[in-house]
Scaffold this active site. Structure first.
Site, PDB file in Angstrom:
ATOM      1  N   LYS A  72       0.830  -1.205   0.000  1.00 20.98           N
ATOM      2  CA  LYS A  72       0.000   0.000   0.000  1.00 20.98           C
ATOM      3  C   LYS A  72       0.868   1.260   0.000  1.00 20.98           C
ATOM      4  O   LYS A  72       0.344   2.367  -0.109  1.00 20.98           O
ATOM      5  CB  LYS A  72      -0.927  -0.007   1.214  1.00 20.98           C
ATOM      6  CG  LYS A  72      -1.968  -1.127   1.158  1.00 20.98           C
ATOM      7  CD  LYS A  72      -2.897  -1.088   2.357  1.00 20.98           C
ATOM      8  CE  LYS A  72      -3.918  -2.208   2.271  1.00 20.98           C
ATOM      9  NZ  LYS A  72      -4.839  -2.222   3.452  1.00 20.98           N
ATOM     10  N   PHE A  94      -4.678 -13.780  -3.501  1.00 21.48           N
ATOM     11  CA  PHE A  94      -5.626 -12.881  -2.862  1.00 21.48           C
ATOM     12  C   PHE A  94      -7.031 -13.069  -3.435  1.00 21.48           C
ATOM     13  O   PHE A  94      -7.224 -13.730  -4.466  1.00 21.48           O
ATOM     14  CB  PHE A  94      -5.190 -11.426  -3.037  1.00 21.48           C
ATOM     15  CG  PHE A  94      -3.916 -11.096  -2.316  1.00 21.48           C
ATOM     16  CD1 PHE A  94      -3.925 -10.792  -0.966  1.00 21.48           C
ATOM     17  CD2 PHE A  94      -2.702 -11.090  -2.995  1.00 21.48           C
ATOM     18  CE1 PHE A  94      -2.749 -10.494  -0.294  1.00 21.48           C
ATOM     19  CE2 PHE A  94      -1.519 -10.784  -2.335  1.00 21.48           C
ATOM     20  CZ  PHE A  94      -1.539 -10.483  -0.979  1.00 21.48           C
ATOM     21  N   ARG A 101      -6.587  -3.625  -7.555  1.00 17.21           N
ATOM     22  CA  ARG A 101      -6.702  -2.410  -6.751  1.00 17.21           C
ATOM     23  C   ARG A 101      -5.346  -1.931  -6.247  1.00 17.21           C
ATOM     24  O   ARG A 101      -5.126  -0.731  -6.060  1.00 17.21           O
ATOM     25  CB  ARG A 101      -7.653  -2.647  -5.569  1.00 17.21           C
ATOM     26  CG  ARG A 101      -9.109  -2.775  -5.981  1.00 17.21           C
ATOM     27  CD  ARG A 101     -10.040  -2.632  -4.796  1.00 17.21           C
ATOM     28  NE  ARG A 101      -9.880  -3.697  -3.806  1.00 17.21           N
ATOM     29  CZ  ARG A 101     -10.508  -4.867  -3.861  1.00 17.21           C
ATOM     30  NH1 ARG A 101     -11.320  -5.137  -4.885  1.00 17.21           N
ATOM     31  NH2 ARG A 101     -10.337  -5.761  -2.909  1.00 17.21           N
ATOM     32  N   ALA A 135     -13.891 -18.348   1.573  1.00 15.20           N
ATOM     33  CA  ALA A 135     -13.807 -19.806   1.686  1.00 15.20           C
ATOM     34  C   ALA A 135     -12.391 -20.258   1.962  1.00 15.20           C
ATOM     35  O   ALA A 135     -11.427 -19.653   1.486  1.00 15.20           O
ATOM     36  CB  ALA A 135     -14.309 -20.470   0.403  1.00 15.20           C
ATOM     37  N   ASP A 166      -7.381 -27.445  -1.555  1.00 12.79           N
ATOM     38  CA  ASP A 166      -6.112 -26.714  -1.513  1.00 12.79           C
ATOM     39  C   ASP A 166      -5.055 -27.427  -2.357  1.00 12.79           C
ATOM     40  O   ASP A 166      -4.344 -26.808  -3.165  1.00 12.79           O
ATOM     41  CB  ASP A 166      -5.606 -26.640  -0.074  1.00 12.79           C
ATOM     42  CG  ASP A 166      -6.303 -25.585   0.758  1.00 12.79           C
ATOM     43  OD1 ASP A 166      -6.880 -24.657   0.175  1.00 12.79           O
ATOM     44  OD2 ASP A 166      -6.247 -25.678   1.994  1.00 12.79           O
TER      45      ASP A 166
END
Length: 358
Positions: A72, A94, A101, A135, A166
């Site tokens: 950020k 992510f 973003r 989830a 996974d």
């Protein structure tokens, strides 16, 4: 020199699927740089620990380097952009939309490096009705139908022992990344890969979901040949409260065991349809296995051609001579399943401390 020497991977993933993908690349010589926030990959804090490292974290992050970046901040963004310019593969885990973003979506990254292979791993993919549904593994297994057949005798689903969604995503992602790298040799261009745990798990049900795929009833474990409805593909209690399995339905196995047990008259039942028709044979085997201990059954089965096994815990499994003979453990590290003739495996350097990359 590993098969992937010279390949640089920027890994922004945490927990299990992405790190599994990238550690398999690191095991084959890829230069993997793990990008972590100040708090680090949460797997670092998951015990048990050995030499100050989480064993979970060590097995999924050995041989990698780590950089700590605040994505950020402008300085963090600039540092990541520099890493991307010199990389071959970019892996992120992510939620959909987060990387865009931050300024590192697919369009942003390929503008920095047109040859890069960009792999996103998420629960349900980058688009679709479930894309933004939170989830982890069990949620995905539930929505993919798998938990419905991961049940006990009373039909109640149980928490799965293996994070299949996974693992499926990690393996599928690895295959896709390697395919894209091969394709890049022909086109000179990178590629974008949208890996979903949900998508990756669905093909694992092809052998049981046929009736549902054709509009028929969904499979139930008590009438499926590989889910508990067949006598010779089932779990049985032993006298000492342990368990054994019969894990092969071929009639030769039924013939060998039932003859040894003095019940050749039951062999025909092993060829019947799974479910109610095999119930008398299942009942006989349940009663029979409860008459001896697990070790006594091991001795009884030793000379029989039967697909049989005792149910071992992890400590018992790791202590088997087979593990040592094949070099499947190296200290607390589980050796790679991918190995090449003439090559020996030694684990990469200890898992990275946060920010240890030069």
């Amino acid at each position: 020199m590993g098969k992937l020497s010279g390949i640089r991977v920027i890994d922004l993933s945490m927990f299990l699927p992405g790190p599994m993908l990238t550690v398999m690349m690191a095991d084959q010589g890829a230069d993997v740089i793990k990008v972590e926030p100040a708090a680090g990959d949460p797997a670092r804090t998951q015990g048990p620990f050995e030499d100050g490292h989480s064993i979970w974290f060590a097995n999924l992050n050995r041989g990698k380097a780590s950089v700590v970046l605040d994505l950020k901040s402008e300085a963090g963004k600039a540092a990541l952009a520099d890493l991307i310019r010199g990389a071959d593969v970019f892996v992120e885990g992510f939620r959909p939309g987060v990387m865009a973003r931050l300024g590192f979506g697919w369009d942003d990254v390929r503008a920095l490096n047109p040859r890069i292979v960009y792999c996103s791993i998420s629960a349900f993919g980058q688009h679709g009705a479930l894309a933004h549904h939170p989830a982890h593994d069990m949620t995905v297994q539930a929505l993919a139908g798998f938990l419905s057949v991961n049940d006990g005798p009373d039909g109640t689903p149980a928490v799965p022992g293996v994070p299949a969604a996974d693992v499926a995503a990690g393996l599928t992602g690895l295959a896709a990344v390697l395919m894209a790298l091969i394709g890049r040799e022909k086109t000179g261009q990178g590629d974008y890969i949208d890996i979903a745990m949900f998508d990756s798990l669905l093909p694992w049900g092809a052998h049981i979901a046929g009736s549902a795929l054709t509009g028929g009833p969904s499979p139930r474990s008590d009438n499926q040949r590989s889910l508990g409805g067949a006598a010779f593909y089932n779990v049985y209690d032993t006298e000492d409260g342990r368990h054994v399995v019969l894990g092969g339905r071929e009639i030769k196995f039924a013939r060998a065991l039932l003859t040894a047990l003095g019940r050749p008259d039951l062999i025909a039942l092993a060829e019947a349809e799974a479910g109610e028709a095999q119930a008398p044979l299942i009942a006989f085997l349940r009663d029979t296995f409860r008459t001896r201990s697990r070790d006594e059954w091991d001795a009884f089965m030793a000379d029989l051609d039967v697909a049989y096994a005792p149910v071992l815990d992890f400590a018992e499994a790791f202590a088997q001579p087979h593990i040592a003979e094949r070099g499947l453990l190296c200290g607390v590290h589980i050796s790679p399943a991918i190995r090449f003739a003439g090559e020996t495996y030694t684990p990469g350097p200890v898992p990275p401390l946060q920010g240890d990359a030069p």
